[in-house]
Design a protein around this motif. Structure first.
Motif, PDB file in Angstrom:
ATOM      1  N   UNK A 217       0.827  -1.206   0.000  1.00 37.66           N
ATOM      2  CA  UNK A 217       0.000   0.000   0.000  1.00 37.66           C
ATOM      3  C   UNK A 217       0.865   1.261   0.000  1.00 37.66           C
ATOM      4  N   UNK A 218       1.972   1.226   0.708  1.00 36.22           N
ATOM      5  CA  UNK A 218       2.886   2.366   0.708  1.00 36.22           C
ATOM      6  C   UNK A 218       3.453   2.596  -0.698  1.00 36.22           C
ATOM      7  N   UNK A 219       3.775   1.516  -1.387  1.00 35.23           N
ATOM      8  CA  UNK A 219       4.238   1.633  -2.782  1.00 35.23           C
ATOM      9  C   UNK A 219       3.195   2.338  -3.630  1.00 35.23           C
ATOM     10  N   UNK A 220       1.934   1.929  -3.483  1.00 33.06           N
ATOM     11  CA  UNK A 220       0.869   2.565  -4.260  1.00 33.06           C
ATOM     12  C   UNK A 220       0.770   4.056  -3.925  1.00 33.06           C
ATOM     13  N   UNK A 221       0.837   4.375  -2.645  1.00 36.17           N
ATOM     14  CA  UNK A 221       0.694   5.775  -2.230  1.00 36.17           C
ATOM     15  C   UNK A 221       1.879   6.622  -2.679  1.00 36.17           C
ATOM     16  N   UNK A 222       3.087   6.091  -2.547  1.00 35.94           N
ATOM     17  CA  UNK A 222       4.296   6.859  -2.851  1.00 35.94           C
ATOM     18  C   UNK A 222       4.450   7.131  -4.342  1.00 35.94           C
TER      19      UNK A 222
END
Length: 466
Positions: A384-389
């Motif tokens: 999810x962090x990958x998607x957000x970043x």
């Protein structure tokens, strides 16, 4: 007084004119089938029937063939001399080299130590070569060399064991290799070798072939597109061990690689190199290659499309997709990327992140890392962090694609089970109408990967790859 022409005089004039026309326009010559029999033939024969066959390839090489003619070699027999083809057919009447009789394909070969190709097609057009076994080419250009030629078809043949390359298509356009078995690059002291090499050639098609290299020598490549554009590679099985499966390099543009099964390559499944732009990779299954797809080179690469591929790599460090150096306008969509221990599903170099878009993919790895985006490594727990970043992969999923077989090996093993999260999870892409097995895409929500769930679909289209 001027005498008027009557009906009889008019008729006489018409007959005279018709006679002149026939004299000036001779009847077209009939095409001839020439037969070659290494055991019972004789080069003093006319060659126009099996009972009056020629004997040697030297006789074939000296023949002045006409458009529509055929040269047919007797099945179950062997010749050991270079076949040199320098005659031209027409689009309507190609010249054909094939076989006759019952038994194994005729073998055209070269004795060890003779520096020559087995078949050399030189500056020709409109030819068909079919139903033959060609082997043991001993010179640069390998077993079958097609040079400076146009509109050549090679079908349903076995081509094997060539030095440097097995098939070499060079400075030629609109060449078709179809339904052939091509293998066994024996190489020289140079570590590089090619099963099929296409050099400075455009508009060629490699379809429905089985191509492999068993030499396990660093630098070997199964299919090499070198400075060649607008070629189609489809419905083939490509496997190793070899260093590259399909190699697109340098300045090779607008090639399409689709519906292929590429597996067990000791190096890269599909590699795109320096300055090769607008190449498309779609509906391929890439299994146990290292990595599956790699785009790299010192010269920028633009416009690569990676759509609906199924990537499976169970080994350690068998990465999925690597986009290195400067890539612009690279699109990665609708893929399944299933990788094993210490293997990244997607690795995009810092110089390429501004030019790469990725979405509607299914990611799965056994152990981390999952995605490397620029200088940042994201593990499964960081999805999810990958998607957000990054703003990438907003419609992608992190999930087991649920292949029909837990350790897939054959094409059908990669079919998603009922209830798989990849079903109807992809995005519609203009121009894509079928999967790797020919199943028609029937709605606006295709499955991720190279296979549509069969139970939902009508019978497949006619395909060569099974």
């Amino acid at each position: 007084m001027i005498k008027k022409k009557g009906p009889d005089n008019c008729l006489t004039s018409l007959i005279l004119l018709a006679g002149i026309a026939i004299f000036l326009c001779p009847f077209p010559a009939n095409a001839t089938n020439y037969y070659v029999d290494s055991i019972g033939g004789n080069d003093n024969n006319p060659g126009d029937s099996a009972s009056r066959a020629w004997k040697t390839i030297a006789k074939v090489n000296s023949a002045a063939l006409k458009p529509g003619d055929s040269v047919l070699f007797s099945c179950g027999q062997t010749w050991r001399q270079t076949l040199v083809i320098e005659n031209n057919g027409t689009p309507e009447k190609p010249i054909t080299y094939g076989s006759y009789g019952a038994g194994e394909k005729p073998i055209l070969s070269i004795d060890t130590g003779i520096d020559n190709n087995t078949v050399k097609i030189n500056s020709c057009s409109n030819l068909i070569v079919k139903d033959l076994c060609l082997e043991n080419g001993q010179a640069w250009g390998g077993t079958l060399l097609i040079y400076a030629s146009q509109n050549v078809q090679v079908r349903n043949s076995t081509i094997r064991n060539g030095v440097w390359s097995v098939v070499d298509i060079r400075e030629s356009n609109n060449v078709v290799l179809e339904s052939c078995s091509i293998y066994g690059c024996t190489k020289t002291s140079d570590p590089y070798g090619f099963v099929v090499q296409i050099v400075s050639s455009n508009g060629c098609t490699v379809r429905g072939c089985k191509m492999y290299d068993s030499s396990n020598t660093t630098g070997a490549t199964v299919l090499d597109l070198y400075e060649s554009s607008q070629n189609i590679v489809e419905m083939n099985e490509v496997y190793g061990p070899s260093y590259n499966g399909i190699y697109i390099r340098p300045y090779s543009h607008s090639n399409i690689v689709r519906y292929n099964f590429i597996h067990d390559i000791d190096g890269v499944g599909i590699q795109i190199r320096e300055g090769s732009n607008n190449n498309t990779l779609l509906y391929n299954i890439l299994s146990n290659n290292w990595p599956a797809i790699h785009s790299d080179g010192d010269t920028p690469i633009s416009g690569t499309k990676i759509f609906n591929n199924t990537i499976y790599a169970s080994g350690i460090n068998h990465n999925g997709i690597i986009i290195n150096h400067t890539n612009t306008n690279c699109q990665i969509r609708n893929n399944i990327i299933f990788v094993g221990e210490d293997s990244g599903a997607l690795n995009v170099h810092a110089e390429s992140i501004k030019g790469t878009s990725s979405d509607y993919n299914c990611f799965m790895n056994v152990y981390s890392p999952l995605v490397i985006w620029g200088s940042v490594t994201y593990h499964k727990k960081d999805f999810q962090k990958y998607l957000n970043d990054t703003g990438m992969d907003s419609h992608s999923i992190l999930a087991d694609p649920l292949f029909s077989v837990s350790v897939p090996q054959a094409i059908a093993d990669f079919m998603p089970q009922g209830g798989s999260p990849v079903i109807n999870a992809g995005s519609s892409i203009s121009g894509l109408t079928r999967d790797i097995l020919g199943y028609v895409l029937t709605d606006s929500k295709p499955d991720m990967g190279a296979l549509e769930r069969q139970s939902l679909l009508p019978a497949p289209m006619n395909v060569i790859l099974k």
